[in-house]
Design a protein around this motif. Sequence first.
Motif, PDB file in Angstrom:
ATOM      1  N   VAL A  55      -9.133  27.825   7.864  1.00 32.57           N
ATOM      2  CA  VAL A  55      -9.195  27.295   7.494  1.00 32.57           C
ATOM      3  C   VAL A  55      -8.943  26.912   9.368  1.00 32.57           C
ATOM      4  N   ILE A  56      -8.111  27.158   9.800  1.00 37.72           N
ATOM      5  CA  ILE A  56      -7.578  26.998  10.897  1.00 37.72           C
ATOM      6  C   ILE A  56      -7.531  28.144  11.742  1.00 37.72           C
ATOM      7  N   ASP A  57      -8.272  27.803  13.231  1.00 40.56           N
ATOM      8  CA  ASP A  57      -8.292  28.633  14.523  1.00 40.56           C
ATOM      9  C   ASP A  57      -7.238  28.899  15.308  1.00 40.56           C
ATOM     10  N   LEU A  58      -6.314  29.294  15.057  1.00 45.83           N
ATOM     11  CA  LEU A  58      -4.582  30.397  15.748  1.00 45.83           C
ATOM     12  C   LEU A  58      -4.884  30.441  17.382  1.00 45.83           C
ATOM     13  N   SER A  59      -6.271  31.811  17.141  1.00 45.40           N
ATOM     14  CA  SER A  59      -6.623  32.305  18.069  1.00 45.40           C
ATOM     15  C   SER A  59      -7.407  31.918  19.068  1.00 45.40           C
ATOM     16  N   GLY A  60      -8.317  31.103  18.495  1.00 47.36           N
ATOM     17  CA  GLY A  60      -8.678  29.765  19.479  1.00 47.36           C
ATOM     18  C   GLY A  60      -7.878  28.565  20.063  1.00 47.36           C
TER      19      GLY A  60
END
Length: 185
Positions: free
Chosen positions: A3-8
């Motif tokens: 749901v969430i793109d932490l790397s982005g």
Amino acid sequence: MAVIDLSGFVSQLKDHLVEHSFHIHEEQHVVETYSLSQSWYIYLHPEDACNGPMDLKVSLSISARELHSFEDKVAQDEELAANAFPLEVKFEWELPPIREGLDTLALALDLARFGDLDFPVSVGVRHEYKTVTDQPTHHLIVHATHSFSLNKIYMGEEFPCKAIVKAMEVSRHLLDQSSEWLTLP
């Protein structure tokens, strides 16, 4: 799919740091194989300080359990507070050996002007013994943190400039004052 793109988010954070005149030397993304916890480390310094003497590490970590809990709340369309699921971004400055007797309390009070409730700054000294018969070396360590929530990342909010500006102010102060503190070779 996550749901969430932490790397982005980390990539955007690095771009933001570069926009604020930091130079990134190295980065790491570590995934623990047993727990699937993730950590990101960014090693940097102000652009004009490539030859030292200060090192700065920006890091953030999250456990798989915390990430899945957040994703469950989002999937259930539950209302989340703006600061729900905090993610601490840590700033850690380190200098080479400093002279013995440096008044770290005075330094902590001096650096406190760069901090606030959203960016607390603390000072410490690490004592290192090469061998038991050697005199210890003393390394100045300065810490600061800024809490940013997973919810804000999910909503697409950028990491606040205010924290990065404060990190640059602390870096500049440490660079300007370090010649007085460092031991001579």
